[in-house]
Design an enzyme around this catalytic site. Sequence first.
Site, mmCIF file in Angstrom:
data_model
loop_
_atom_site.group_PDB
_atom_site.id
_atom_site.type_symbol
_atom_site.label_atom_id
_atom_site.label_comp_id
_atom_site.label_asym_id
_atom_site.label_seq_id
_atom_site.Cartn_x
_atom_site.Cartn_y
_atom_site.Cartn_z
ATOM 1 N N GLY A 131 0.678 -1.130 0.077
ATOM 2 C CA GLY A 131 -0.139 0.051 0.141
ATOM 3 C C GLY A 131 0.940 0.999 -0.008
ATOM 4 O O GLY A 131 1.185 1.750 -1.095
ATOM 5 N N SER A 132 1.215 1.519 1.315
ATOM 6 C CA SER A 132 1.938 2.591 1.326
ATOM 7 C C SER A 132 3.572 2.747 0.664
ATOM 8 O O SER A 132 4.096 3.563 0.284
ATOM 9 C CB SER A 132 1.926 3.339 2.749
ATOM 10 O OG SER A 132 0.796 3.548 3.322
ATOM 11 N N ARG A 268 -33.845 24.429 12.840
ATOM 12 C CA ARG A 268 -34.184 23.531 14.144
ATOM 13 C C ARG A 268 -34.014 24.721 15.243
ATOM 14 O O ARG A 268 -33.452 25.035 15.643
ATOM 15 C CB ARG A 268 -32.891 22.554 14.128
ATOM 16 C CG ARG A 268 -32.747 21.862 15.371
ATOM 17 C CD ARG A 268 -33.809 20.730 15.561
ATOM 18 N NE ARG A 268 -33.832 20.026 16.671
ATOM 19 C CZ ARG A 268 -34.845 18.990 17.091
ATOM 20 N NH1 ARG A 268 -35.877 18.909 16.363
ATOM 21 N NH2 ARG A 268 -34.554 18.537 18.259
ATOM 22 N N ARG A 311 7.656 21.821 -9.949
ATOM 23 C CA ARG A 311 7.623 20.829 -9.115
ATOM 24 C C ARG A 311 6.738 20.952 -7.915
ATOM 25 O O ARG A 311 6.857 22.142 -7.181
ATOM 26 C CB ARG A 311 8.842 20.181 -8.758
ATOM 27 C CG ARG A 311 8.737 18.720 -8.052
ATOM 28 C CD ARG A 311 9.774 18.056 -7.845
ATOM 29 N NE ARG A 311 9.435 16.916 -6.950
ATOM 30 C CZ ARG A 311 10.412 16.642 -5.901
ATOM 31 N NH1 ARG A 311 11.434 17.113 -5.730
ATOM 32 N NH2 ARG A 311 9.936 15.583 -5.164
ATOM 33 N N GLN A 336 -22.956 16.474 13.938
ATOM 34 C CA GLN A 336 -23.202 17.131 15.097
ATOM 35 C C GLN A 336 -24.109 18.043 15.261
ATOM 36 O O GLN A 336 -25.006 18.150 16.046
ATOM 37 C CB GLN A 336 -21.715 17.792 15.628
ATOM 38 C CG GLN A 336 -21.813 18.053 17.209
ATOM 39 C CD GLN A 336 -22.055 16.875 18.042
ATOM 40 O OE1 GLN A 336 -21.377 15.689 17.585
ATOM 41 N NE2 GLN A 336 -22.337 17.071 19.377
ATOM 42 N N GLY A 340 -29.215 13.949 16.842
ATOM 43 C CA GLY A 340 -29.379 12.663 16.638
ATOM 44 C C GLY A 340 -30.097 12.303 14.958
ATOM 45 O O GLY A 340 -29.590 11.399 14.625
ATOM 46 N N GLU A 363 -4.717 7.498 -2.334
ATOM 47 C CA GLU A 363 -3.860 8.573 -2.961
ATOM 48 C C GLU A 363 -2.691 8.826 -1.947
ATOM 49 O O GLU A 363 -2.185 10.115 -2.148
ATOM 50 C CB GLU A 363 -4.655 9.680 -3.676
ATOM 51 C CG GLU A 363 -5.639 9.362 -4.938
ATOM 52 C CD GLU A 363 -5.118 9.917 -6.022
ATOM 53 O OE1 GLU A 363 -4.965 8.951 -6.965
ATOM 54 O OE2 GLU A 363 -4.234 11.025 -5.881
ATOM 55 N N ALA A 366 -2.881 9.906 5.210
ATOM 56 C CA ALA A 366 -2.754 11.252 5.785
ATOM 57 C C ALA A 366 -1.268 11.210 6.395
ATOM 58 O O ALA A 366 -0.562 12.318 6.376
ATOM 59 C CB ALA A 366 -3.592 11.408 7.075
HETATM 60 C C1 LIG Z 1 -11.778 2.992 -1.609
HETATM 61 C C2 LIG Z 1 -10.546 2.778 -2.003
HETATM 62 C C3 LIG Z 1 -9.909 2.958 -3.550
HETATM 63 C C4 LIG Z 1 -8.719 3.030 -3.637
HETATM 64 N N1 LIG Z 1 -8.328 2.831 -5.176
HETATM 65 C C5 LIG Z 1 -7.256 2.600 -5.696
HETATM 66 C C6 LIG Z 1 -6.761 2.518 -6.915
HETATM 67 O O1 LIG Z 1 -7.629 2.967 -8.125
HETATM 68 N N2 LIG Z 1 -5.640 2.209 -7.323
HETATM 69 C C7 LIG Z 1 -4.664 1.763 -6.573
HETATM 70 O O2 LIG Z 1 -3.677 1.283 -6.842
HETATM 71 N N3 LIG Z 1 -4.815 1.928 -5.180
HETATM 72 C C8 LIG Z 1 -6.074 2.193 -4.858
HETATM 73 N N4 LIG Z 1 -6.404 2.145 -3.399
HETATM 74 C C9 LIG Z 1 -5.319 2.007 -2.600
HETATM 75 C C10 LIG Z 1 -5.087 3.029 -1.638
HETATM 76 O O3 LIG Z 1 -4.015 3.708 -2.234
HETATM 77 C C11 LIG Z 1 -4.232 2.359 -0.435
HETATM 78 O O4 LIG Z 1 -5.276 1.698 0.619
HETATM 79 C C12 LIG Z 1 -3.409 3.300 0.450
HETATM 80 O O5 LIG Z 1 -2.213 3.670 -0.392
HETATM 81 C C13 LIG Z 1 -2.937 2.635 1.698
HETATM 82 O O6 LIG Z 1 -2.406 1.583 1.620
HETATM 83 P P1 LIG Z 1 -3.001 0.263 2.666
HETATM 84 O O7 LIG Z 1 -4.306 0.365 2.660
HETATM 85 O O8 LIG Z 1 -2.163 -0.903 2.229
HETATM 86 O O9 LIG Z 1 -2.397 0.775 4.129
HETATM 87 P P2 LIG Z 1 -1.082 0.531 4.607
HETATM 88 O O10 LIG Z 1 -0.050 1.051 3.801
HETATM 89 O O11 LIG Z 1 -0.915 -0.872 5.289
HETATM 90 O O12 LIG Z 1 -1.030 1.717 5.882
HETATM 91 C C14 LIG Z 1 -1.794 1.378 7.067
HETATM 92 C C15 LIG Z 1 -1.524 2.433 8.075
HETATM 93 O O13 LIG Z 1 -0.200 2.286 8.430
HETATM 94 C C16 LIG Z 1 0.155 3.848 8.161
HETATM 95 N N5 LIG Z 1 1.724 3.859 7.723
HETATM 96 C C17 LIG Z 1 2.178 2.954 6.753
HETATM 97 N N6 LIG Z 1 3.590 3.319 6.448
HETATM 98 C C18 LIG Z 1 3.889 4.410 7.208
HETATM 99 C C19 LIG Z 1 5.054 5.181 7.440
HETATM 100 N N7 LIG Z 1 6.075 4.791 6.813
HETATM 101 N N8 LIG Z 1 5.033 6.120 8.385
HETATM 102 C C20 LIG Z 1 3.533 6.404 9.088
HETATM 103 N N9 LIG Z 1 2.592 5.786 8.956
HETATM 104 C C21 LIG Z 1 2.422 4.740 8.021
HETATM 105 C C22 LIG Z 1 -0.446 4.449 7.092
HETATM 106 O O14 LIG Z 1 -0.690 5.851 7.113
HETATM 107 C C23 LIG Z 1 -1.936 3.726 7.617
HETATM 108 O O15 LIG Z 1 -2.580 4.428 8.490
HETATM 109 C C24 LIG Z 1 -7.763 2.428 -2.946
HETATM 110 C C25 LIG Z 1 -8.098 2.206 -1.694
HETATM 111 C C26 LIG Z 1 -9.349 2.379 -1.201
HETATM 112 C C27 LIG Z 1 -9.670 2.149 0.313
#
Ligand SMILES: Cc1cc2nc3c(=O)[nH]c(=O)nc-3n(C[C@H](O)[C@H](O)[C@H](O)COP(=O)(O)OP(=O)(O)OC[C@H]3O[C@@H](n4cnc5c(N)ncnc54)[C@H](O)[C@@H]3O)c2cc1C
Length: 386
Positions: A131-132, A268, A311, A336, A340, A363, A366
Amino acid sequence: MIGFELTLEQKTLQERARRFSKEVILPVAAQHDRDGTFPVDVMEKAHQQGFFTPLVPKKYGGEGLGVLDNCVLSEELAAGCMGIYVSIFVSTLALYPIIRFGTEEQKERFLKPFCSKFSIASYCLSEVTVGSDPASMQTTAVLDGDYYLLNGTKMWITNGGYADFYLVFATTDLQKKHKGIISLIVPSKLEGIVPGEPIDKMGQRASNTTSVVFKNVKVPKENLLGGEGEGFKKAMAALDITRPMIAVGSVGIARRALELATQYAKKRIQFGVPIAQHQAVQFMLADMAKDLEAARLLVWKAAWLADQGVRNSKEAAMAKAFAADMAMRVTTDAVQIYGGAGYTKWHPVEKLMRDAKVIQIYEGTAQIMRLVIARQLLQETERTLS
Ligand SMILES: Cc1cc2nc3c(=O)[nH]c(=O)nc-3n(C[C@H](O)[C@H](O)[C@H](O)COP(=O)(O)OP(=O)(O)OC[C@H]3O[C@@H](n4cnc5c(N)ncnc54)[C@H](O)[C@@H]3O)c2cc1C
């Protein structure tokens, strides 16, 4: 020079998108949220309006708009329904690297047909275990004569079940990490591609999110975007341009939440007066309004920098992080203010709150946005001090 006045063209675009949002998106938003269904007919109408291809140059049949123009347009669509907006937006995420890095032949072959007939694209970076940290991806692409043999499973793919083509990131060498990553344009009709079932999500339920399995898919080598080893850079460059467009979705959601909460607060009655007359409620509305305005300005600046060819990684990350957190706060406060009633399905504010949450996740989360900001900040400080 600093100016905040939109051009006549931008105002016209804004008006057209606002009307589309009000007349086509908003009336079906609640139903698709409830049923978790993908609004193909809305997508088709949005494509006819050119909302799928805003950044595609006119010579290929696109709208030839800038990033800021597109942000003005996108705020309106997202105010109607973020799930529907994101389904429209993701095609730009997949098309932008082709616009920026594609050969003339690839642009003719992929952009032109995409603009001339209703088509949908997906961006495939994430995987179940990736993911990240996309540099650790496991999907492989092995050159075999005239083809890349693509193997792996992508996860969380927006439009996954409906895409005409996927922009897929894969590695040619697991040891090389980000340097081994390439990007391939993969038509969905190729053999060996199987999208999964739609994922049942908390919010943005009108968007279609699936896994996509690629099993021994033979991708012609002329579908390689840029050179080998360039894929990661391209994926990241695309995100700098598209993050403001996602951030502005937060602005759209929050604007609708503020409008609804303000209207409700004026009607309200508690303690004999509209709750809007209680200062605590006024302060909540005031905070919502000021944060919304600040987010829009950050988005516009990041988009403007992109249009200048400067950039904007830090500014795009700032816009995305701030706007996503802002939308979460503003929609929570809208619930809020409704009390309710806000915590029920009777009013749209709970949907806005659910829709906002995932913008802090996709994308770039946070936390990752803050890493991008901090990294550049530290580099800049080093340069200033040396
Ligand atoms: C509805 C939805 C649509 C999406 N659409 C697409 C798409 O079209 N194409 C695509 O490729 N992806 C897509 N994604 C994937 C999305 O980009 C990933 O979910 C996102 O990048 C986070 O990866 P993860 O879910 O594996 O979380 P993880 O990377 O496992 O992260 C879990 C937690 O750990 C934290 N974390 C991880 N590494 C660090 C670090 N180094 N320092 C601090 N905190 C960290 C993260 O911030 C998070 O809070 C989608 C996701 C969702 C839910």
